[in-house]
Design a protein around this motif. Structure first.
Motif, PDB file in Angstrom:
ATOM      1  N   LEU A 104      15.525  27.526  64.582  1.00  0.00           N
ATOM      2  CA  LEU A 104      15.866  26.566  65.630  1.00  0.00           C
ATOM      3  C   LEU A 104      15.359  25.178  65.243  1.00  0.00           C
ATOM      4  O   LEU A 104      14.385  25.070  64.498  1.00  0.00           O
ATOM      5  N   SER A 152      11.123  22.122  73.718  1.00  0.00           N
ATOM      6  CA  SER A 152      11.764  22.153  75.024  1.00  0.00           C
ATOM      7  C   SER A 152      11.621  23.521  75.681  1.00  0.00           C
ATOM      8  O   SER A 152      11.271  23.629  76.863  1.00  0.00           O
ATOM      9  N   ARG A 153      11.883  24.574  74.921  1.00  0.00           N
ATOM     10  CA  ARG A 153      11.765  25.927  75.475  1.00  0.00           C
ATOM     11  C   ARG A 153      10.331  26.237  75.874  1.00  0.00           C
ATOM     12  O   ARG A 153      10.076  26.872  76.901  1.00  0.00           O
ATOM     13  N   THR A 179      14.087  21.971  70.037  1.00  0.00           N
ATOM     14  CA  THR A 179      14.466  23.103  70.886  1.00  0.00           C
ATOM     15  C   THR A 179      13.248  23.969  71.179  1.00  0.00           C
ATOM     16  O   THR A 179      13.055  24.422  72.305  1.00  0.00           O
ATOM     17  N   THR A 210      14.752  33.671  75.325  1.00  0.00           N
ATOM     18  CA  THR A 210      14.564  32.550  74.401  1.00  0.00           C
ATOM     19  C   THR A 210      13.250  31.828  74.655  1.00  0.00           C
ATOM     20  O   THR A 210      12.564  31.438  73.710  1.00  0.00           O
ATOM     21  N   GLN A 211      12.878  31.649  75.913  1.00  0.00           N
ATOM     22  CA  GLN A 211      11.612  30.991  76.228  1.00  0.00           C
ATOM     23  C   GLN A 211      10.429  31.913  75.926  1.00  0.00           C
ATOM     24  O   GLN A 211       9.391  31.466  75.438  1.00  0.00           O
TER      25      GLN A 211
END
Length: 174
Positions: free
Chosen positions: A139, A146-147, A143, A115-116
């Protein structure tokens, strides 16, 4: 005069290839992934709305094909990335240092959670905005931010750790 769908898709191949290499860690797997994504896009061309961003649509398709591939794999194959120390030739200390740094970053990116890594590749490599990345990955923008922040911190930490580990093994050229 606007470009045809196929011409636009051809123009995106280098960017799709970079994103795919970042996801797979292997040029061979990336090529297969891009081919599968292009095939899916051509089969579903009627679903794309002209006037919208073809690159975001293609990144979404490529990501979906990759997720499908991961789900279908029972055993992970080895990575196709060559260790920087195997590639060292007498090109001078700066070139060697740059290769080691690049290799450390590449290894750090590979260690990131999927995901990152996806967010990092779309924002930092492909140049998509946070909003475009959020839309591509479906998303919330928070998010994505943040990722991306967590990915950047992890890469900084991992590359700093590698600097202290790797430099003891580097041959110094005088």
């Amino acid at each position: 005069m606007s470009q045809s769908f196929g011409e636009q898709l051809l123009g995106l191949l280098p960017r799709l290839g970079r994103f795919a290499r970042g996801l797979t860690g292997s040029t061979e797997d990336a090529n297969d992934l891009v081919q599968a994504a292009c095939q899916r896009a051509l089969e579903r061309e009627h679903q794309w709305m002209p006037g919208t961003r073809l690159d975001s649509w293609m990144f979404r398709i490529l990501r979906t094909v990759w997720i499908d591939e991961l789900r279908g794999r029972k055993v992970r194959q080895g990575r196709g990335v060559v260790d920087a120390e195997e590639e060292i030739v007498v090109d001078g200390p700066r070139v060697i240092e740059a290769r080691l740094s690049l290799d450390a970053v590449r290894r750090a990116v590979e260690k990131l959670p999927e995901t990152q890594r996806e967010v990092l590749l779309l924002v930092c490599v492909e140049g998509l905005s946070y909003r475009e990345t959020a839309e591509t990955l479906a998303l919330p923008m928070g998010t994505v931010m943040s990722r991306l922040a967590r990915a950047r911190l992890a890469i900084a930490r991992l590359t700093e750790d590698n600097k202290t580990d790797d430099h003891s093994n580097v041959v110094r050229w005088s």
